[in-house]
Design an enzyme around this catalytic site. Structure first.
Site, mmCIF file in Angstrom:
data_model
loop_
_atom_site.group_PDB
_atom_site.id
_atom_site.type_symbol
_atom_site.label_atom_id
_atom_site.label_comp_id
_atom_site.label_asym_id
_atom_site.label_seq_id
_atom_site.Cartn_x
_atom_site.Cartn_y
_atom_site.Cartn_z
ATOM 1 N N ASP A 1 -12.484 -10.408 -0.238
ATOM 2 C CA ASP A 1 -13.765 -10.526 0.449
ATOM 3 C C ASP A 1 -14.782 -9.664 -0.290
ATOM 4 O O ASP A 1 -14.443 -8.643 -0.877
ATOM 5 C CB ASP A 1 -13.681 -10.177 1.946
ATOM 6 C CG ASP A 1 -13.039 -8.837 2.255
ATOM 7 O OD1 ASP A 1 -13.008 -7.958 1.375
ATOM 8 O OD2 ASP A 1 -12.561 -8.665 3.387
ATOM 9 N N ASN B 1 1.914 -5.309 -3.078
ATOM 10 C CA ASN B 1 0.516 -5.569 -2.749
ATOM 11 C C ASN B 1 -0.220 -4.260 -2.487
ATOM 12 O O ASN B 1 0.305 -3.374 -1.808
ATOM 13 C CB ASN B 1 0.458 -6.461 -1.496
ATOM 14 C CG ASN B 1 -0.928 -6.988 -1.192
ATOM 15 O OD1 ASN B 1 -1.550 -7.615 -2.037
ATOM 16 N ND2 ASN B 1 -1.402 -6.754 0.027
ATOM 17 N N GLU C 1 -6.428 -10.738 -0.823
ATOM 18 C CA GLU C 1 -7.218 -10.456 0.388
ATOM 19 C C GLU C 1 -8.703 -10.412 0.065
ATOM 20 O O GLU C 1 -9.447 -9.578 0.564
ATOM 21 C CB GLU C 1 -6.774 -9.132 1.017
ATOM 22 C CG GLU C 1 -5.300 -9.083 1.357
ATOM 23 C CD GLU C 1 -4.867 -7.783 2.022
ATOM 24 O OE1 GLU C 1 -5.747 -7.031 2.497
ATOM 25 O OE2 GLU C 1 -3.651 -7.522 2.076
ATOM 26 N N GLU D 1 0.811 -1.230 0.000
ATOM 27 C CA GLU D 1 0.000 0.000 0.000
ATOM 28 C C GLU D 1 0.841 1.276 0.000
ATOM 29 O O GLU D 1 0.667 2.147 0.848
ATOM 30 C CB GLU D 1 -0.953 -0.014 1.200
ATOM 31 C CG GLU D 1 -1.913 -1.177 1.167
ATOM 32 C CD GLU D 1 -2.816 -1.233 2.392
ATOM 33 O OE1 GLU D 1 -2.748 -0.320 3.243
ATOM 34 O OE2 GLU D 1 -3.589 -2.200 2.518
ATOM 35 N N HIS E 1 -10.984 -6.145 -2.134
ATOM 36 C CA HIS E 1 -12.047 -5.946 -1.146
ATOM 37 C C HIS E 1 -13.215 -5.265 -1.863
ATOM 38 O O HIS E 1 -13.109 -4.107 -2.266
ATOM 39 C CB HIS E 1 -11.558 -5.050 -0.007
ATOM 40 C CG HIS E 1 -10.399 -5.611 0.754
ATOM 41 N ND1 HIS E 1 -10.490 -6.757 1.505
ATOM 42 C CD2 HIS E 1 -9.124 -5.172 0.877
ATOM 43 C CE1 HIS E 1 -9.315 -7.004 2.070
ATOM 44 N NE2 HIS E 1 -8.465 -6.068 1.702
#
Length: 460
Positions: A283, A216, A281, A173, A252
């Site tokens: 979801d 990432n 990650e 990030e 996400h």
């Protein structure tokens, strides 16, 4: 990954001198010579229904894991029954590993790695350099000390886990949201400048020549200013020989940030630079068929991009998700499989049957893969896996499209009705919790090369 509460402190301990390495036990099926069958080899005991199905497609399917939940039986059994890769949620972040300078505590992270290795799972390392979850002493350093501390942290952590991590999120990030495409303000960016990312990757490569080194980030899933900035950085790194192997897309999603229409195309453009891409990650907030459809889109996008090597969902169960109110995962708070689970397994080519729990009592799964092909025929294998409790028998229907015919079958007892072959165990009906067996068959295609349809596994 956005901020989560790290696990509580644990006493420091030294790293065990060795850990069990993943072992694959191969089952070679003998076949009648008259049938002209190519010999079949596969896993006698595989790791996870989702993991098994993904492995048949050349990918991994993992989840984020919290060490303090491993003692919960349903959590551990669902993890063990479903996944073949884990990512520590917080236990490998800077504040968890090095809360005071050059004093490292690997206890909680080791717990996750040891558990994963004991179950034959891979491990992703997350994360070495990140602006968040930093202990205060890092932010207070001057540039020279900060550079030294960053490189030392990378070196010490990667050395501790050398040979045991398949992919590292080296930097996490580092770019701003919005339309600027600029770097995010952080101690590393503000004091070391743009070069800190390159330096982190070069340091990481000197420590472990074999681990995949990843950048990432989130909100980079479609083409936008942020993903363009990351793309430009990766392109520059590849052109100049900076050691970057992969890019992680956190993924996400919710109603305000849905799966972008160009998700697959975005993954593909990064892959075309010569790096692997990973969904790190995942979801998706929601429920029912809408959530299931969105999960299907993501899995299909990964499968369509050759260099998409795997998918990690950010948690095992909704109740422990950082977005729990949005019910974003594949298992609900009681570890029941949701429609999204069935959709993911189907997209991966597997089949699910039996109850709705996370691999609970009396359940089994069946996952198909083609193991050999030739002009006029092919071999197929079906891996049958027990859920969280043992079973004493199983039944799996296999439908071959007409005019295909099954000419031989091994490690199972078949009953044929038209195009449907119902297979029950030969000698391999009793399976302990989380273990698997397989049966195989040879098909004469008779001009139709379509794949068979493997129905739901029924346990007894």
């Amino acid at each position: 990954m956005l901020l989560q509460n790290p696990s509580g402190g644990t006493p420091a301990r030294t790293r065990p001198p060795s850990r069990a390495r993943r072992a694959l036990s191969l089952l070679t099926a003998g076949v009648l010579a008259a049938a002209g069958v190519v010999a079949l080899a596969g896993n006698a005991q595989a790791v996870g229904a989702l993991g098994d199905a993904a492995a048949a497609k050349g990918r991994y399917f993992g989840t984020a894991v919290a060490a303090n939940h491993l003692g919960e039986a349903a959590y551990a059994s669902t993890l063990n029954a479903q996944f073949d890769s884990v990512t520590p949620e917080n236990e490998m972040k800077w504040d968890a590993l090095e809360s005071s300078r050059n004093s490292f505590n690997f206890a909680a992270a080791d717990q996750i790695v040891n558990h994963a290795q004991s179950k034959g799972m891979k491990v992703r390392g997350h994360t070495l350099v990140w602006h968040s979850q930093l202990p205060g002493w890092v932010s207070g350093l001057g540039a020279t000390d900060l550079r030294s501390a960053m490189n030392n942290h990378i070196t010490q952590v990667m050395t501790h886990y050398k040979g045991e991590i398949h992919s590292w999120d080296v930097v996490n990030e580092a770019f701003q949201d919005g339309s600027s495409g600029a770097r995010r303000s952080s101690p590393f960016q503000d004091k070391l400048g743009n070069g800190f990312i390159e330096e982190a990757f070069r340091t990481a490569r000197t420590v472990d020549a074999d681990a995949k080194l990843c950048y990432n980030d989130y909100n980079t899933d479609g083409q936008n200013a942020k993903s363009n900035a990351v793309y430009d950085m990766v392109k520059d790194f590849k052109q100049r020989g900076v050691p970057i192997d992969c890019v992680g897309f956190q993924s996400h999603f919710n109603s305000n940030s849905p799966v972008p229409s160009d998700f697959q195309a975005n993954l593909q453009r990064f892959a075309a630079l010569g790096v692997d891409v990973q969904i790190t990650e995942l979801d998706i907030e929601g429920s029912g068929s809408a959530q299931a459809a969105n999960y299907t889109k993501v899995v299909n996008a990964c499968l369509a991009v050759t260099r998409c090597t795997g998918i990690t969902v950010w948690g095992v169960t909704d109740k422990y998700s950082w977005r729990s109110s949005g019910t974003p995962l594949l298992f609900d708070g009681d570890y029941n499989k949701k429609p999204a689970y069935d959709a993911v397994l189907a997209a991966l080519g597997g089949s699910t049957g039996g109850g709705g729990d996370g691999g609970g009592a009396g359940t089994c799964t069946a996952a198909y893969t083609q193991t050999a092909t030739w002009n006029g025929g092919y071999n197929g294998q079906v891996t049958v896996k027990a859920g969280a409790t043992g079973i004493t028998g199983w039944t799996v229907p296999v439908t071959v499209p007409s005019p295909q015919k099954v000419s031989a079958l091994w490690n199972g007892t078949p009953t044929t009705s038209g195009d449907v072959v119902t297979v029950k165990p030969a000698w391999n009906g009793t399976l302990a919790a989380g273990t698997s067996t397989s049966f195989g068959f040879t098909v004469t295609t008779n001009g139709n090369t379509s794949a068979p349809v493997v129905g739901a596994c029924t346990a007894s």
